[in-house]
Write an enzyme that holds these catalytic residues in place. Structure first.
Site, mmCIF file in Angstrom:
data_model
loop_
_atom_site.group_PDB
_atom_site.id
_atom_site.type_symbol
_atom_site.label_atom_id
_atom_site.label_comp_id
_atom_site.label_asym_id
_atom_site.label_seq_id
_atom_site.Cartn_x
_atom_site.Cartn_y
_atom_site.Cartn_z
ATOM 1 N N SER A 66 6.283 -8.460 9.823
ATOM 2 C CA SER A 66 5.688 -9.800 9.862
ATOM 3 C C SER A 66 6.684 -10.743 10.522
ATOM 4 O O SER A 66 7.902 -10.548 10.396
ATOM 5 C CB SER A 66 5.408 -10.293 8.439
ATOM 6 O OG SER A 66 5.075 -11.678 8.452
ATOM 7 N N TYR A 117 8.726 -11.620 0.075
ATOM 8 C CA TYR A 117 7.884 -10.935 1.071
ATOM 9 C C TYR A 117 8.616 -10.877 2.410
ATOM 10 O O TYR A 117 8.674 -9.824 3.056
ATOM 11 C CB TYR A 117 6.554 -11.693 1.215
ATOM 12 C CG TYR A 117 5.681 -11.236 2.356
ATOM 13 C CD1 TYR A 117 4.901 -10.086 2.249
ATOM 14 C CD2 TYR A 117 5.616 -11.970 3.549
ATOM 15 C CE1 TYR A 117 4.089 -9.676 3.303
ATOM 16 C CE2 TYR A 117 4.800 -11.566 4.594
ATOM 17 C CZ TYR A 117 4.046 -10.418 4.474
ATOM 18 O OH TYR A 117 3.245 -10.017 5.520
HETATM 19 P P1 NAP Z 1 -5.215 -7.593 3.505
HETATM 20 O O1 NAP Z 1 -6.359 -8.176 4.286
HETATM 21 O O2 NAP Z 1 -4.789 -8.252 2.230
HETATM 22 O O3 NAP Z 1 -5.546 -6.053 3.253
HETATM 23 C C1 NAP Z 1 -4.621 -5.304 2.528
HETATM 24 C C2 NAP Z 1 -4.945 -3.836 2.645
HETATM 25 O O4 NAP Z 1 -3.883 -3.124 2.012
HETATM 26 C C3 NAP Z 1 -6.211 -3.453 1.900
HETATM 27 O O5 NAP Z 1 -6.775 -2.368 2.577
HETATM 28 C C4 NAP Z 1 -5.707 -3.048 0.520
HETATM 29 O O6 NAP Z 1 -6.523 -2.098 -0.119
HETATM 30 C C5 NAP Z 1 -4.386 -2.404 0.900
HETATM 31 N N1 NAP Z 1 -3.395 -2.433 -0.179
HETATM 32 C C6 NAP Z 1 -2.967 -3.473 -0.938
HETATM 33 N N2 NAP Z 1 -2.054 -3.059 -1.830
HETATM 34 C C7 NAP Z 1 -1.908 -1.734 -1.630
HETATM 35 C C8 NAP Z 1 -1.144 -0.726 -2.264
HETATM 36 N N3 NAP Z 1 -0.321 -0.977 -3.296
HETATM 37 N N4 NAP Z 1 -1.259 0.543 -1.797
HETATM 38 C C9 NAP Z 1 -2.094 0.830 -0.774
HETATM 39 N N5 NAP Z 1 -2.855 -0.069 -0.143
HETATM 40 C C10 NAP Z 1 -2.759 -1.337 -0.587
HETATM 41 O O7 NAP Z 1 -3.886 -7.504 4.404
HETATM 42 P P2 NAP Z 1 -3.671 -7.727 5.988
HETATM 43 O O8 NAP Z 1 -3.551 -9.189 6.224
HETATM 44 O O9 NAP Z 1 -4.612 -6.912 6.754
HETATM 45 O O10 NAP Z 1 -2.191 -7.151 6.126
HETATM 46 C C11 NAP Z 1 -1.917 -5.827 6.571
HETATM 47 C C12 NAP Z 1 -0.435 -5.717 6.863
HETATM 48 O O11 NAP Z 1 -0.073 -6.681 7.849
HETATM 49 C C13 NAP Z 1 0.458 -5.994 5.647
HETATM 50 O O12 NAP Z 1 1.567 -5.127 5.665
HETATM 51 C C14 NAP Z 1 0.893 -7.434 5.862
HETATM 52 O O13 NAP Z 1 2.118 -7.717 5.233
HETATM 53 C C15 NAP Z 1 0.993 -7.479 7.370
HETATM 54 N N6 NAP Z 1 0.899 -8.855 7.925
HETATM 55 C C16 NAP Z 1 -0.255 -9.583 7.787
HETATM 56 C C17 NAP Z 1 -0.288 -10.878 8.299
HETATM 57 C C18 NAP Z 1 -1.498 -11.774 8.198
HETATM 58 O O14 NAP Z 1 -1.394 -12.976 8.535
HETATM 59 N N7 NAP Z 1 -2.630 -11.287 7.769
HETATM 60 C C19 NAP Z 1 0.839 -11.402 8.949
HETATM 61 C C20 NAP Z 1 1.962 -10.622 9.050
HETATM 62 C C21 NAP Z 1 1.980 -9.346 8.544
HETATM 63 P P3 NAP Z 1 -7.778 -2.518 -1.049
HETATM 64 O O15 NAP Z 1 -8.882 -2.895 -0.089
HETATM 65 O O16 NAP Z 1 -8.099 -1.284 -1.816
HETATM 66 O O17 NAP Z 1 -7.336 -3.659 -1.886
#
Ligand code: NAP
Length: 247
Positions: free
Chosen positions: A142, A156
């Site tokens: 991130s 985080y």
């Molecule tokens: P999200 O919409 O909150 O989705 C999270 C996903 O991870 C869901 O599929 C969830 O499964 C799964 N998950 C949560 N806890 C878990 C665990 N303990 N074990 C296995 N799976 C788990 O997240 P996102 O925004 O797509 O983020 C994905 C990645 O990108 C993350 O690593 C995040 O830190 C990174 N990121 C995101 C952003 C942003 O702005 N969105 C920015 C920078 C980095 P369930 O559906 O079963 O809950």
């Protein structure tokens, strides 16, 4: 093609978009999820509707036994060619002087230990040292790793800093064994993760702070992930790639 891609947290957000994009590129996709089976099943159905192949598998990356089981079951699906270490969490907005050891342990266990354990299982299968035929690992970091997220979730940000360092180290460790390892640093992306931090509209509220003046989509991140997975990126390893609209 019999190549399998495992996407942890493939049920929603960036993981979902990555699973769909990987299937379009011909991978058989293992869609990992923590608890939302319905969302994972929907991703599998969407892939099947496009004539792709996918299976949904529950795997909490905070639990080592779940990870070992995920990879064992994936072995029966085809040859592991790619791992996308996407699963990750944020916690409620807090200052460091308000954070409990329990919160910090959960954050590091899921975001850091989980990614490293998944990589361990992938390396055992992909490395030429272990009889494998190579592969690709993409870690989700991130831009928080560079910004530090003061007053929001420094824990985080620190977990993603660890992912950056891990990416460089693992890439150098296994490059000669046929495995490329890279990371993506997304900026503000429109997914459910912001609601987990207590403010569902956070990304939109901060859109004006992004040089491109907008939030990104999960698909824009997924496009970069599948490019790093592809042969088009054959000389790219140990790279941390910002997908952040210039943030
Ligand atoms: P999200 O919409 O909150 O989705 C999270 C996903 O991870 C869901 O599929 C969830 O499964 C799964 N998950 C949560 N806890 C878990 C665990 N303990 N074990 C296995 N799976 C788990 O997240 P996102 O925004 O797509 O983020 C994905 C990645 O990108 C993350 O690593 C995040 O830190 C990174 N990121 C995101 C952003 C942003 O702005 N969105 C920015 C920078 C980095 P369930 O559906 O079963 O809950």
């Amino acid at each position: 093609m019999d190549s399998v891609a495992i996407v942890t947290g493939g049920s929603r957000g960036i993981g979902r978009a990555t699973a769909l994009a990987a299937a379009k590129r011909g991978y058989k996709v293992v869609v990992g999820y923590a608890s939302n089976k319905a969302a994972a099943d929907e991703v599998v159905a969407a892939i099947a509707a496009g004539n792709g192949k996918a299976i949904a598998m529950k795997c909490d990356v905070g639990v080592e036994a779940d990870i070992v089981d995920l990879f064992k079951q994936a072995d029966g699906f085809g040859t592991l060619a790619a791992l996308v270490n996407n699963a990750g969490v944020v916690d409620r907005t807090a200052r460091v002087d308000e954070m409990s050891a329990e919160r910090l342990t959960r954050m590091m266990t899921i975001n850091v230990v989980g990614s490293i354990l998944c990589a361990r299982e992938a390396v055992k299968r992909m490395s030429r040292k272990h009889g494998g035929s190579g592969g690709v690992i993409v870690n989700l970091s991130s831009v928080a790793a560079t910004l530090g997220s003061p007053g929001l979730y420094v824990d985080y940000a620190a977990s993603k800093g660890a992912i950056d360092t891990f990416t460089v180290g693992l890439a150098r460790e296994v490059s000669a064994e046929g495995i490329r390892v890279n990371a993506i640093r997304p900026g503000l992306i429109d997914t459910d993760i912001h609601a987990s931090g207590g403010e569902a509209g956070r990304a939109q509220r901060l859109a004006h702070t992004v040089p491109m003046q907008r939030v990104g989509t999960a698909e824009e991140v997924a496009n970069a992930v599948v490019w790093l997975m592809s042969d088009e990126a054959s000389y790219v390893t140990g790279t941390i790639f910002d997908v952040s609209g210039g943030r």
